[in-house]
Design a protein around this motif. Sequence first.
Motif, mmCIF file in Angstrom:
data_model
loop_
_atom_site.group_PDB
_atom_site.id
_atom_site.type_symbol
_atom_site.label_atom_id
_atom_site.label_comp_id
_atom_site.label_asym_id
_atom_site.label_seq_id
_atom_site.Cartn_x
_atom_site.Cartn_y
_atom_site.Cartn_z
ATOM 1 N N LYS A 17 0.835 -1.208 0.000
ATOM 2 C CA LYS A 17 0.000 0.000 0.000
ATOM 3 C C LYS A 17 0.871 1.260 0.000
ATOM 4 O O LYS A 17 0.622 2.197 -0.761
ATOM 5 C CB LYS A 17 -0.929 -0.025 1.212
ATOM 6 N N VAL A 18 1.877 1.289 0.846
ATOM 7 C CA VAL A 18 2.733 2.464 0.969
ATOM 8 C C VAL A 18 3.476 2.738 -0.336
ATOM 9 O O VAL A 18 3.636 3.887 -0.734
ATOM 10 C CB VAL A 18 3.727 2.291 2.145
ATOM 11 N N PHE A 19 3.894 1.693 -1.040
ATOM 12 C CA PHE A 19 4.655 1.858 -2.274
ATOM 13 C C PHE A 19 3.821 1.538 -3.512
ATOM 14 O O PHE A 19 4.347 1.147 -4.548
ATOM 15 C CB PHE A 19 5.920 0.992 -2.237
ATOM 16 N N SER A 20 2.523 1.764 -3.425
ATOM 17 C CA SER A 20 1.634 1.428 -4.534
ATOM 18 C C SER A 20 1.734 2.408 -5.699
ATOM 19 O O SER A 20 1.361 2.074 -6.817
ATOM 20 C CB SER A 20 0.181 1.348 -4.056
ATOM 21 N N GLY A 21 2.233 3.602 -5.464
ATOM 22 C CA GLY A 21 2.377 4.574 -6.545
ATOM 23 C C GLY A 21 3.411 4.114 -7.558
ATOM 24 O O GLY A 21 4.463 3.594 -7.195
ATOM 25 N N MET A 59 2.020 11.800 -1.022
ATOM 26 C CA MET A 59 1.687 10.495 -0.476
ATOM 27 C C MET A 59 2.844 9.956 0.373
ATOM 28 O O MET A 59 2.645 9.493 1.499
ATOM 29 C CB MET A 59 1.367 9.517 -1.606
ATOM 30 N N LEU A 60 4.072 10.042 -0.143
ATOM 31 C CA LEU A 60 5.233 9.560 0.606
ATOM 32 C C LEU A 60 5.456 10.379 1.868
ATOM 33 O O LEU A 60 5.884 9.844 2.901
ATOM 34 C CB LEU A 60 6.477 9.571 -0.285
ATOM 35 N N GLU A 61 5.153 11.666 1.799
ATOM 36 C CA GLU A 61 5.251 12.521 2.986
ATOM 37 C C GLU A 61 4.189 12.118 4.013
ATOM 38 O O GLU A 61 4.471 12.025 5.210
ATOM 39 C CB GLU A 61 5.082 13.980 2.584
ATOM 40 N N GLU A 62 2.984 11.846 3.539
ATOM 41 C CA GLU A 62 1.894 11.429 4.429
ATOM 42 C C GLU A 62 2.232 10.122 5.148
ATOM 43 O O GLU A 62 1.922 9.949 6.318
ATOM 44 C CB GLU A 62 0.617 11.259 3.613
ATOM 45 N N TYR A 63 2.895 9.212 4.437
ATOM 46 C CA TYR A 63 3.295 7.936 5.042
ATOM 47 C C TYR A 63 4.539 8.063 5.915
ATOM 48 O O TYR A 63 4.976 7.099 6.525
ATOM 49 C CB TYR A 63 3.518 6.870 3.972
ATOM 50 N N GLY A 64 5.146 9.245 5.944
ATOM 51 C CA GLY A 64 6.292 9.482 6.817
ATOM 52 C C GLY A 64 7.633 9.073 6.243
ATOM 53 O O GLY A 64 8.606 8.958 6.984
ATOM 54 N N LEU A 65 7.696 8.862 4.930
ATOM 55 C CA LEU A 65 8.941 8.419 4.312
ATOM 56 C C LEU A 65 9.761 9.571 3.737
ATOM 57 O O LEU A 65 10.975 9.452 3.570
ATOM 58 C CB LEU A 65 8.645 7.421 3.192
ATOM 59 N N VAL A 66 9.106 10.671 3.421
ATOM 60 C CA VAL A 66 9.762 11.828 2.815
ATOM 61 C C VAL A 66 9.480 13.064 3.667
ATOM 62 O O VAL A 66 8.370 13.232 4.169
ATOM 63 C CB VAL A 66 9.245 12.040 1.361
ATOM 64 N N SER A 67 10.502 13.877 3.829
ATOM 65 C CA SER A 67 10.361 15.150 4.542
ATOM 66 C C SER A 67 10.384 16.283 3.529
ATOM 67 O O SER A 67 11.152 16.238 2.558
ATOM 68 C CB SER A 67 11.507 15.348 5.530
ATOM 69 N N ARG A 68 9.561 17.283 3.770
ATOM 70 C CA ARG A 68 9.459 18.444 2.881
ATOM 71 C C ARG A 68 9.806 19.679 3.693
ATOM 72 O O ARG A 68 9.240 19.905 4.761
ATOM 73 C CB ARG A 68 8.027 18.526 2.348
ATOM 74 N N LYS A 69 10.735 20.472 3.171
ATOM 75 C CA LYS A 69 11.129 21.702 3.860
ATOM 76 C C LYS A 69 10.885 22.870 2.921
ATOM 77 O O LYS A 69 11.407 22.896 1.807
ATOM 78 C CB LYS A 69 12.592 21.647 4.275
ATOM 79 N N LEU A 82 14.726 12.127 2.423
ATOM 80 C CA LEU A 82 14.164 10.970 3.099
ATOM 81 C C LEU A 82 14.106 11.248 4.594
ATOM 82 O O LEU A 82 15.045 11.808 5.166
ATOM 83 C CB LEU A 82 15.011 9.721 2.855
ATOM 84 N N SER A 83 13.022 10.870 5.208
ATOM 85 C CA SER A 83 12.915 10.953 6.663
ATOM 86 C C SER A 83 13.743 9.802 7.252
ATOM 87 O O SER A 83 14.296 8.977 6.510
ATOM 88 C CB SER A 83 11.452 10.790 7.085
ATOM 89 N N PHE A 89 14.595 2.445 4.573
ATOM 90 C CA PHE A 89 14.221 1.690 3.372
ATOM 91 C C PHE A 89 15.404 1.497 2.418
ATOM 92 O O PHE A 89 15.331 0.691 1.494
ATOM 93 C CB PHE A 89 13.067 2.420 2.657
ATOM 94 N N GLN A 90 16.509 2.184 2.632
ATOM 95 C CA GLN A 90 17.642 2.125 1.712
ATOM 96 C C GLN A 90 18.203 0.715 1.490
ATOM 97 O O GLN A 90 18.518 0.372 0.353
ATOM 98 C CB GLN A 90 18.733 3.107 2.133
ATOM 99 N N PRO A 91 18.307 -0.138 2.504
ATOM 100 C CA PRO A 91 18.768 -1.514 2.225
ATOM 101 C C PRO A 91 17.806 -2.270 1.301
ATOM 102 O O PRO A 91 18.239 -3.097 0.498
ATOM 103 C CB PRO A 91 18.830 -2.171 3.608
ATOM 104 N N VAL A 92 16.523 -1.970 1.396
ATOM 105 C CA VAL A 92 15.538 -2.600 0.513
ATOM 106 C C VAL A 92 15.775 -2.117 -0.921
ATOM 107 O O VAL A 92 15.726 -2.906 -1.868
ATOM 108 C CB VAL A 92 14.096 -2.302 0.969
ATOM 109 N N LEU A 93 16.044 -0.817 -1.086
ATOM 110 C CA LEU A 93 16.359 -0.279 -2.411
ATOM 111 C C LEU A 93 17.574 -0.986 -3.012
ATOM 112 O O LEU A 93 17.593 -1.299 -4.204
ATOM 113 C CB LEU A 93 16.637 1.225 -2.343
#
Length: 115
Positions: A17-21, A59-69, A82-83, A89-93
């Motif tokens: 779900k989190v990576f469905s985009g 969407m990634l920000e909402e899921y807490g994976l990306v930070s926006r400044k 990346l938050s 998640f980097q080892p998964v990448l």
Amino acid sequence: MDNKSLFGKCPYFTAQKVFSGKWSILIMYHLSDGTLRYGELMRRMEGITQATLTKQLRMLEEYGLVSRKVYSEIPPKVEYSLSELGRDFQPVLEQFKIWGDKYITSLKDKKSPEE
């Protein structure tokens, strides 16, 4: 058990779900190199529209994976990174890269000499 009740309970369903985009993993990959401004991220994401990139980043920000400044200056400056959870998640990448390289090699090996 319906799909809505699986989110946050089943790790596979939650990750899916989190990576469905369509662009989520590629965005995570580009941000794994470090903080990027919106325009730079857009240039790296070949084939994506501005609307889609904005939607995926939100969407990634909402899921807490990306930070926006956002910087209060003219013209507006917005940076994405990346938050802490996103960095986890980097080892998964890296595993996606390893598997993807193997898969690409297998595709090349299957091609006939006439192609």
